[in-house]
Motif scaffolding. Structure first.
Motif, PDB file in Angstrom:
ATOM      1  N   GLY A 202       0.829  -1.196   0.000  1.00  0.00           N
ATOM      2  CA  GLY A 202       0.000   0.000   0.000  1.00  0.00           C
ATOM      3  C   GLY A 202       0.862   1.243   0.000  1.00  0.00           C
ATOM      4  O   GLY A 202       2.070   1.187   0.219  1.00  0.00           O
ATOM      5  N   ILE A 203       0.212   2.395  -0.273  1.00  0.00           N
ATOM      6  CA  ILE A 203       0.930   3.661  -0.382  1.00  0.00           C
ATOM      7  C   ILE A 203      -0.013   4.779   0.029  1.00  0.00           C
ATOM      8  O   ILE A 203      -1.225   4.666  -0.159  1.00  0.00           O
ATOM      9  CB  ILE A 203       1.446   3.830  -1.833  1.00  0.00           C
ATOM     10  N   SER A 204       0.527   5.828   0.620  1.00  0.00           N
ATOM     11  CA  SER A 204      -0.317   6.964   0.982  1.00  0.00           C
ATOM     12  C   SER A 204       0.495   8.254   0.985  1.00  0.00           C
ATOM     13  O   SER A 204       1.704   8.229   1.212  1.00  0.00           O
ATOM     14  CB  SER A 204      -0.939   6.738   2.362  1.00  0.00           C
ATOM     15  N   CYS A 205      -0.192   9.361   0.713  1.00  0.00           N
ATOM     16  CA  CYS A 205       0.487  10.654   0.707  1.00  0.00           C
ATOM     17  C   CYS A 205      -0.534  11.773   0.900  1.00  0.00           C
ATOM     18  O   CYS A 205      -1.609  11.736   0.314  1.00  0.00           O
ATOM     19  CB  CYS A 205       1.215  10.838  -0.630  1.00  0.00           C
ATOM     20  N   VAL A 206      -0.183  12.751   1.720  1.00  0.00           N
ATOM     21  CA  VAL A 206      -1.047  13.917   1.917  1.00  0.00           C
ATOM     22  C   VAL A 206      -0.672  14.982   0.902  1.00  0.00           C
ATOM     23  O   VAL A 206       0.505  15.308   0.748  1.00  0.00           O
ATOM     24  CB  VAL A 206      -0.864  14.500   3.340  1.00  0.00           C
ATOM     25  N   ILE A 207      -1.665  15.518   0.206  1.00  0.00           N
ATOM     26  CA  ILE A 207      -1.414  16.593  -0.750  1.00  0.00           C
ATOM     27  C   ILE A 207      -2.098  17.866  -0.240  1.00  0.00           C
ATOM     28  O   ILE A 207      -3.320  17.911  -0.125  1.00  0.00           O
ATOM     29  CB  ILE A 207      -1.977  16.245  -2.154  1.00  0.00           C
ATOM     30  N   ILE A 208      -1.282  18.883   0.058  1.00  0.00           N
ATOM     31  CA  ILE A 208      -1.820  20.150   0.563  1.00  0.00           C
ATOM     32  C   ILE A 208      -1.564  21.237  -0.484  1.00  0.00           C
ATOM     33  O   ILE A 208      -0.410  21.561  -0.771  1.00  0.00           O
ATOM     34  CB  ILE A 208      -1.148  20.553   1.898  1.00  0.00           C
ATOM     35  N   PRO A 209      -2.638  21.793  -1.064  1.00  0.00           N
ATOM     36  CA  PRO A 209      -2.448  22.813  -2.105  1.00  0.00           C
ATOM     37  C   PRO A 209      -1.640  23.989  -1.568  1.00  0.00           C
ATOM     38  O   PRO A 209      -1.789  24.376  -0.405  1.00  0.00           O
ATOM     39  CB  PRO A 209      -3.881  23.262  -2.429  1.00  0.00           C
ATOM     40  N   GLY A 210      -0.759  24.501  -2.423  1.00  0.00           N
ATOM     41  CA  GLY A 210       0.055  25.654  -2.035  1.00  0.00           C
ATOM     42  C   GLY A 210       1.215  25.292  -1.132  1.00  0.00           C
ATOM     43  O   GLY A 210       1.999  26.153  -0.751  1.00  0.00           O
ATOM     44  N   GLU A 211       1.331  24.020  -0.783  1.00  0.00           N
ATOM     45  CA  GLU A 211       2.429  23.651   0.094  1.00  0.00           C
ATOM     46  C   GLU A 211       3.214  22.438  -0.421  1.00  0.00           C
ATOM     47  O   GLU A 211       4.383  22.557  -0.775  1.00  0.00           O
ATOM     48  CB  GLU A 211       1.903  23.382   1.505  1.00  0.00           C
ATOM     49  N   THR A 212       2.596  21.290  -0.467  1.00  0.00           N
ATOM     50  CA  THR A 212       3.318  20.087  -0.891  1.00  0.00           C
ATOM     51  C   THR A 212       3.287  19.959  -2.417  1.00  0.00           C
ATOM     52  O   THR A 212       2.484  20.607  -3.079  1.00  0.00           O
ATOM     53  CB  THR A 212       2.659  18.823  -0.305  1.00  0.00           C
ATOM     54  N   PRO A 213       4.160  19.117  -2.977  1.00  0.00           N
ATOM     55  CA  PRO A 213       3.987  18.784  -4.388  1.00  0.00           C
ATOM     56  C   PRO A 213       2.618  18.136  -4.565  1.00  0.00           C
ATOM     57  O   PRO A 213       2.076  17.579  -3.609  1.00  0.00           O
ATOM     58  CB  PRO A 213       5.089  17.748  -4.653  1.00  0.00           C
ATOM     59  N   CYS A 214       2.039  18.228  -5.759  1.00  0.00           N
ATOM     60  CA  CYS A 214       0.740  17.602  -5.966  1.00  0.00           C
ATOM     61  C   CYS A 214       0.943  16.246  -6.641  1.00  0.00           C
ATOM     62  O   CYS A 214       2.054  15.840  -6.953  1.00  0.00           O
ATOM     63  CB  CYS A 214      -0.179  18.512  -6.772  1.00  0.00           C
ATOM     64  N   PHE A 215      -0.161  15.546  -6.879  1.00  0.00           N
ATOM     65  CA  PHE A 215      -0.081  14.201  -7.457  1.00  0.00           C
ATOM     66  C   PHE A 215       0.517  14.234  -8.870  1.00  0.00           C
ATOM     67  O   PHE A 215       1.258  13.343  -9.262  1.00  0.00           O
ATOM     68  CB  PHE A 215      -1.486  13.590  -7.489  1.00  0.00           C
ATOM     69  N   THR A 216       0.206  15.302  -9.616  1.00  0.00           N
ATOM     70  CA  THR A 216       0.758  15.436 -10.974  1.00  0.00           C
ATOM     71  C   THR A 216       2.274  15.686 -10.911  1.00  0.00           C
ATOM     72  O   THR A 216       3.008  15.215 -11.777  1.00  0.00           O
ATOM     73  CB  THR A 216       0.043  16.572 -11.734  1.00  0.00           C
ATOM     74  N   CYS A 217       2.728  16.418  -9.892  1.00  0.00           N
ATOM     75  CA  CYS A 217       4.173  16.613  -9.708  1.00  0.00           C
ATOM     76  C   CYS A 217       4.860  15.259  -9.468  1.00  0.00           C
ATOM     77  O   CYS A 217       5.948  14.996  -9.987  1.00  0.00           O
ATOM     78  CB  CYS A 217       4.476  17.480  -8.490  1.00  0.00           C
ATOM     79  N   LEU A 218       4.225  14.429  -8.650  1.00  0.00           N
ATOM     80  CA  LEU A 218       4.836  13.147  -8.278  1.00  0.00           C
ATOM     81  C   LEU A 218       4.848  12.168  -9.436  1.00  0.00           C
ATOM     82  O   LEU A 218       5.736  11.344  -9.581  1.00  0.00           O
ATOM     83  CB  LEU A 218       4.079  12.512  -7.108  1.00  0.00           C
ATOM     84  N   LEU A 219       3.805  12.246 -10.242  1.00  0.00           N
ATOM     85  CA  LEU A 219       3.570  11.230 -11.261  1.00  0.00           C
ATOM     86  C   LEU A 219       3.205  11.963 -12.527  1.00  0.00           C
ATOM     87  O   LEU A 219       2.041  12.242 -12.741  1.00  0.00           O
ATOM     88  CB  LEU A 219       2.344  10.433 -10.819  1.00  0.00           C
TER      89      LEU A 219
ATOM     90  N   ILE B 120       9.282  14.347  -0.124  1.00  0.00           N
ATOM     91  CA  ILE B 120       8.973  14.614  -1.527  1.00  0.00           C
ATOM     92  C   ILE B 120       9.046  16.087  -1.923  1.00  0.00           C
ATOM     93  O   ILE B 120       8.811  16.408  -3.086  1.00  0.00           O
ATOM     94  CB  ILE B 120       7.560  14.082  -1.884  1.00  0.00           C
ATOM     95  N   GLU B 121       9.387  16.982  -0.977  1.00  0.00           N
ATOM     96  CA  GLU B 121       9.417  18.423  -1.294  1.00  0.00           C
ATOM     97  C   GLU B 121      10.117  18.725  -2.615  1.00  0.00           C
ATOM     98  O   GLU B 121       9.658  19.547  -3.405  1.00  0.00           O
ATOM     99  CB  GLU B 121      10.228  19.228  -0.270  1.00  0.00           C
ATOM    100  N   ALA B 122      11.230  18.027  -2.846  1.00  0.00           N
ATOM    101  CA  ALA B 122      12.071  18.319  -4.008  1.00  0.00           C
ATOM    102  C   ALA B 122      11.340  18.057  -5.323  1.00  0.00           C
ATOM    103  O   ALA B 122      11.775  18.515  -6.385  1.00  0.00           O
ATOM    104  CB  ALA B 122      13.335  17.458  -3.953  1.00  0.00           C
ATOM    105  N   LEU B 123      10.227  17.338  -5.275  1.00  0.00           N
ATOM    106  CA  LEU B 123       9.535  16.990  -6.523  1.00  0.00           C
ATOM    107  C   LEU B 123       8.504  18.041  -6.957  1.00  0.00           C
ATOM    108  O   LEU B 123       7.881  17.901  -8.004  1.00  0.00           O
ATOM    109  CB  LEU B 123       8.866  15.622  -6.378  1.00  0.00           C
TER     110      LEU B 123
END
Ligand SMILES: [Zn+2]
Lengths: 67, 337
Positions: free
Chosen positions: B152-169, B230-233
């Motif tokens: 399994g896998i999980s990640c919190v995406i916070i707009p304006g702060e973390t990379p988003c799902f499109t950034c990751l993938l 994941i910040e760098a992404l």
């Protein structure tokens, strides 16, 4: 050669493989993954040229879609 | 009598902070069931649950809200889930929607209801990219969660702060491994929702400092675990969260769409316009074409041209025993024009 993959010590028959070869050994070639080597994310374009050395800590995260 | 939330309050060291919180869960399969039960027990104010499927016998091994009778009656998951979670906590307002969460339905939900948090209970990447764009456009955090086999896998995406799902993938991955091909065990589901649920409780309590900023993944069979920063992404030119975001996954596509459902050996056909069908009328159309039809008030099941099909009131059709989207589309047009 011994490396640590996803927190688990693994013995590799390959000597200093590239990350690309490591992915192939785990049947993850061409899959959507993010790789971290010794705490640093490896950019996609460097996966083919980065080599893995004795004692390295590698994290491989595969994106899955089920649920 | 002690408050039903006393143990949670003791842990949080504050009075129940969830009363006015509204969560939208997209998908009521294994992940969605588990998340819904967790949050309703935790006492959120309102839960909206949207799902496109009905309860099948093969769901019972891991989809914790459903029972044998639901599968026998082929109840829509959103309906069966509503009944169960309302029994668990009558104080939570529950909105259950049986529909395919596409750009139109989900955008309307976001506009009208302004939930505080989006939770991923889906089984496909396409809907996750859509949730990601909604999250960015409406500035609401979401929590990715997915599982297959024992991982399994999980990640919190916070707009304006973390990379988003499109950034990751940056591309839509080829759906290589699904519940169809690799199977799934319940502990992989529960571990995934434990990660998602914990972050949800933090976010809804406003404990932003405690929120995990790492992508976490595990395998409960191979005994591995990793957590990656994941910040760098984060990409400034990302089409979903970048400086010139255009939310590519919110653009409605006006063609008939098909999707192979995870773990079901089933193809869904979704017509382009939102149509509402009268089930009695549909039954008579199909009977004229030689089908044997049954209905439970929410949907209609039939066997026709050697295929078992299910039709919903919103015009969607499921074709069972098939992984052939083109064939399913053809059958749809043949039956309903
Ligand atoms: Zn982004």
């Amino acid at each position: 050669m011994n490396i640590i993959i996803n927190g688990k010590e693994e013995q590799m028959a390959l000597q200093e493989p590239t990350l690309e070869q490591l992915l192939a050994a785990y049947s993850l070639q061409g899959k959507s993954v993010i790789i971290e080597a010794n705490g640093q994310i490896v950019p996609k374009e460097k996966i083919g040229s980065t080599t893995v050395k004795e004692g390295d800590r590698i994290e491989i995260v595969q994106f899955v879609g089920g649920g | 009598m002690e408050s039903r939330y006393s143990r949670q309050e003791l842990f949080l060291k504050e009075a129940h902070p969830y009363t006015d919180k509204h969560v939208l869960i997209v998908g009521a399969g294994a992940l969605g069931s588990s998340l819904a039960e967790m949050l309703v027990r935790a006492g959120i104010g309102k839960l909206t649950l949207i799902d496109r499927d009905y309860v099948d016998w093969t769901n019972l091994q891991r989809q914790q809200l459903y029972k044998e009778q639901d599968a026998k009656e082929r109840l829509p998951k959103a309906e069966a889930a509503r009944t169960r979670i309302q029994e668990i906590n009558s104080g939570v307002e529950i909105s259950a929607i049986t529909a395919d969460g596409g750009p139109e339905e989900l955008s309307t939900l976001m506009e009208d209801q302004r939930p505080d948090l989006l939770l991923d209970g889906t089984d496909n990447f396409e809907t996750r990219f859509l949730i990601n764009d909604l999250s960015q456009k409406y500035n609401v955090p979401w929590i990715y969660g997915a599982c297959v086999g024992s991982q399994g896998i999980s990640c919190v995406i916070i707009p304006g702060e973390t990379p988003c799902f499109t950034c990751l993938l940056d591309v839509l991955p080829a759906e290589g491994m699904t519940c169809d091909t690799a199977g799934i065990i319940a502990p992989a589901v529960q571990m995934t929702t434990a990660f998602q649920g914990a972050e949800a409780l933090k976010i809804l309590a406003g404990r932003w400092g405690d929120v995990r900023r790492e992508l976490v993944s595990f395998d409960v069979w191979k005994n591995t675990y990793s957590s990656i920063k994941i910040e760098a992404l984060k990409k400034t030119n990302c089409p979903s969260c970048g400086e010139e975001a255009r939310y590519p996954y919110l653009t409605e596509d006006n063609r008939t769409k098909t999707a192979v459902l995870c773990g079901r050996n089933t193809v869904q056909v979704r017509p382009p316009n939102n149509r509402t069908f009268n089930l009695t009328e549909l039954a008579s159309i199909l009977e004229k074409q030689g089908a044997k039809v049954t209905t439970n008030g929410f949907l209609l099941s039939a066997v026709i041209l050697e295929k078992r099909i299910v039709l919903f009131q919103d015009g969607r059709m499921l074709v069972h025993g098939s992984k052939d989207p083109e064939g399913a589309k053809k059958l749809y047009q043949q039956l309903l024009g």
